[in-house]
Design a protein around this motif. Structure first.
Motif, PDB file in Angstrom:
ATOM      1  N   LEU A  60      58.029  10.450  37.736  1.00  0.00           N
ATOM      2  CA  LEU A  60      59.084   9.692  38.389  1.00  0.00           C
ATOM      3  C   LEU A  60      59.502  10.368  39.693  1.00  0.00           C
ATOM      4  O   LEU A  60      59.401  11.590  39.829  1.00  0.00           O
ATOM      5  N   PRO A  61      59.977   9.598  40.666  1.00  0.00           N
ATOM      6  CA  PRO A  61      60.388  10.189  41.940  1.00  0.00           C
ATOM      7  C   PRO A  61      61.377  11.347  41.806  1.00  0.00           C
ATOM      8  O   PRO A  61      61.274  12.336  42.535  1.00  0.00           O
ATOM      9  N   ASP A 108      57.937  12.577  31.367  1.00  0.00           N
ATOM     10  CA  ASP A 108      57.823  11.199  31.822  1.00  0.00           C
ATOM     11  C   ASP A 108      57.368  10.245  30.726  1.00  0.00           C
ATOM     12  O   ASP A 108      56.931   9.138  30.999  1.00  0.00           O
ATOM     13  N   LYS A 109      57.470  10.643  29.479  1.00  0.00           N
ATOM     14  CA  LYS A 109      56.926   9.826  28.396  1.00  0.00           C
ATOM     15  C   LYS A 109      57.635   8.495  28.249  1.00  0.00           C
ATOM     16  O   LYS A 109      57.086   7.557  27.678  1.00  0.00           O
ATOM     17  N   ASP A 110      58.862   8.384  28.772  1.00  0.00           N
ATOM     18  CA  ASP A 110      59.594   7.128  28.660  1.00  0.00           C
ATOM     19  C   ASP A 110      59.645   6.375  29.983  1.00  0.00           C
ATOM     20  O   ASP A 110      60.488   5.504  30.184  1.00  0.00           O
ATOM     21  N   ALA A 111      58.713   6.685  30.882  1.00  0.00           N
ATOM     22  CA  ALA A 111      58.704   6.072  32.209  1.00  0.00           C
ATOM     23  C   ALA A 111      58.326   4.593  32.130  1.00  0.00           C
ATOM     24  O   ALA A 111      57.745   4.138  31.144  1.00  0.00           O
ATOM     25  N   PRO A 112      58.658   3.830  33.158  1.00  0.00           N
ATOM     26  CA  PRO A 112      58.284   2.410  33.194  1.00  0.00           C
ATOM     27  C   PRO A 112      56.765   2.233  33.165  1.00  0.00           C
ATOM     28  O   PRO A 112      56.009   3.193  33.284  1.00  0.00           O
ATOM     29  N   ARG A 168      59.284  14.399  41.250  1.00  0.00           N
ATOM     30  CA  ARG A 168      58.212  14.783  42.166  1.00  0.00           C
ATOM     31  C   ARG A 168      58.680  15.022  43.593  1.00  0.00           C
ATOM     32  O   ARG A 168      58.153  15.891  44.285  1.00  0.00           O
ATOM     33  N   LEU A 169      59.659  14.279  44.049  1.00  0.00           N
ATOM     34  CA  LEU A 169      60.076  14.409  45.448  1.00  0.00           C
ATOM     35  C   LEU A 169      60.672  15.772  45.753  1.00  0.00           C
ATOM     36  O   LEU A 169      60.621  16.242  46.893  1.00  0.00           O
ATOM     37  N   GLN A 170      61.198  16.455  44.734  1.00  0.00           N
ATOM     38  CA  GLN A 170      61.742  17.795  44.964  1.00  0.00           C
ATOM     39  C   GLN A 170      60.664  18.768  45.427  1.00  0.00           C
ATOM     40  O   GLN A 170      60.960  19.757  46.095  1.00  0.00           O
ATOM     41  N   TYR A 171      59.413  18.484  45.068  1.00  0.00           N
ATOM     42  CA  TYR A 171      58.307  19.330  45.502  1.00  0.00           C
ATOM     43  C   TYR A 171      57.738  18.875  46.845  1.00  0.00           C
ATOM     44  O   TYR A 171      57.250  19.694  47.628  1.00  0.00           O
ATOM     45  N   LEU A 172      57.789  17.595  47.121  1.00  0.00           N
ATOM     46  CA  LEU A 172      57.132  17.037  48.308  1.00  0.00           C
ATOM     47  C   LEU A 172      58.025  16.980  49.534  1.00  0.00           C
ATOM     48  O   LEU A 172      57.538  17.091  50.665  1.00  0.00           O
ATOM     49  N   GLU A 173      59.330  16.812  49.337  1.00  0.00           N
ATOM     50  CA  GLU A 173      60.236  16.630  50.466  1.00  0.00           C
ATOM     51  C   GLU A 173      60.951  17.927  50.818  1.00  0.00           C
ATOM     52  O   GLU A 173      62.182  18.004  50.801  1.00  0.00           O
ATOM     53  N   LYS A 174      60.180  18.929  51.147  1.00  0.00           N
ATOM     54  CA  LYS A 174      60.747  20.209  51.572  1.00  0.00           C
ATOM     55  C   LYS A 174      60.733  20.287  53.088  1.00  0.00           C
ATOM     56  O   LYS A 174      59.841  19.730  53.742  1.00  0.00           O
ATOM     57  N   PRO A 175      61.703  20.991  53.687  1.00  0.00           N
ATOM     58  CA  PRO A 175      61.811  21.029  55.149  1.00  0.00           C
ATOM     59  C   PRO A 175      60.561  21.541  55.855  1.00  0.00           C
ATOM     60  O   PRO A 175      60.270  21.141  56.987  1.00  0.00           O
ATOM     61  N   GLU A 176      59.805  22.435  55.194  1.00  0.00           N
ATOM     62  CA  GLU A 176      58.635  23.015  55.855  1.00  0.00           C
ATOM     63  C   GLU A 176      57.466  22.044  55.991  1.00  0.00           C
ATOM     64  O   GLU A 176      56.502  22.329  56.707  1.00  0.00           O
ATOM     65  N   TYR A 177      57.544  20.891  55.329  1.00  0.00           N
ATOM     66  CA  TYR A 177      56.459  19.922  55.425  1.00  0.00           C
ATOM     67  C   TYR A 177      56.798  18.855  56.458  1.00  0.00           C
ATOM     68  O   TYR A 177      57.755  18.106  56.291  1.00  0.00           O
ATOM     69  N   ASP A 178      55.987  18.794  57.495  1.00  0.00           N
ATOM     70  CA  ASP A 178      56.249  17.830  58.568  1.00  0.00           C
ATOM     71  C   ASP A 178      55.570  16.496  58.245  1.00  0.00           C
ATOM     72  O   ASP A 178      54.761  15.975  59.009  1.00  0.00           O
TER      73      ASP A 178
END
Length: 212
Positions: free
Chosen positions: A153-154, A190-194, A157-167
């Motif tokens: 789920l976002p 994520d076992k109960d994900a949509p 995952r976004l906590q890993y992808l949306e870091k300031p060092e990634y342009d």
């Protein structure tokens, strides 16, 4: 599912079961999104390719410059033999995605189908996941795209992808799960994900917050 984060597990699994296996999606399920991100001329990296048919199906659609890497010696050797007639630009290499042996900016795009999810099941999961993302960011060119197919789920995952060092700008898409059993979850969180898989499209050189 903590074994999914261990290289030893994959060596044993590919030795025991060499038949092709696709986590989550086949190419047909994400084809439109892939075509929106990459051209047949794109130089692509498949991170944690395993014995998935994704790269083969992409090759048949005209994407013939694909470098596939995996941490398993067993599956890498098997895939090298299986696809030895595909040409010099379709290759399989044994490599740890946390420390890739590629030059900076070597690829136009990178694809991950379940690899980040598997890493997040293992020991030192956050650290190892961050190392992979950092390495992918390094080997992508200035306008490169990291295309991630995930069960996560976002909010996980976004906590890993949306870091300031990634342009890069991150856009989240959804695709319906196929009805076959390969759509099973590999992470307890994520076992109960949509009934969808999430596609994280990270585009370098694009203003953050831009829609895709």
């Amino acid at each position: 599912m903590s074994q999914y984060g261990k290289a030893e597990y994959w060596e044993e699994r590919y030795t025991r079961d060499p038949e092709p296996f696709d986590w989550y999606q086949r190419f047909a399920g994400v084809k439109d999104l892939v075509q929106a991100c990459f051209t047949p001329e794109s130089k692509l990296l498949n991170v944690g390719a395993g014995n998935s048919r994704l790269s083969e199906e992409m090759f048949d659609e005209g994407y013939q410059n694909i470098t596939n890497i995996d941490i398993s010696h067993v599956v890498t050797k098997a895939m090298q033999e299986k696809y030895k007639d595909k040409g010099p630009n379709f290759k399989y290499l044994h490599m740890d995605a946390r420390a890739m042996d590629f030059e900076e900016g070597a690829f136009d795009g990178a694809i991950d189908k379940g690899t980040l999810d598997a890493i997040l099941c293992g020991e030192s999961s956050s650290s190892n996941a961050q190392k992979v993302i950092q390495e992918v960011h390094r080997v992508l060119g200035p306008k490169g795209v990291f295309f991630i197919i995930s069960y996560g789920l976002p909010e996980h995952r976004l906590q890993y992808l949306e870091k300031p060092e990634y342009d890069w700008n991150v856009v989240v898409k959804q695709v319906h799960k196929p009805t076959i059993s390969t759509s099973i979850a590999i992470t307890n969180e994520d076992k109960d994900a949509p009934n969808v898989h999430y596609i994280y499209i990270c585009t370098k050189g694009q203003p953050k917050g831009a829609k895709q």
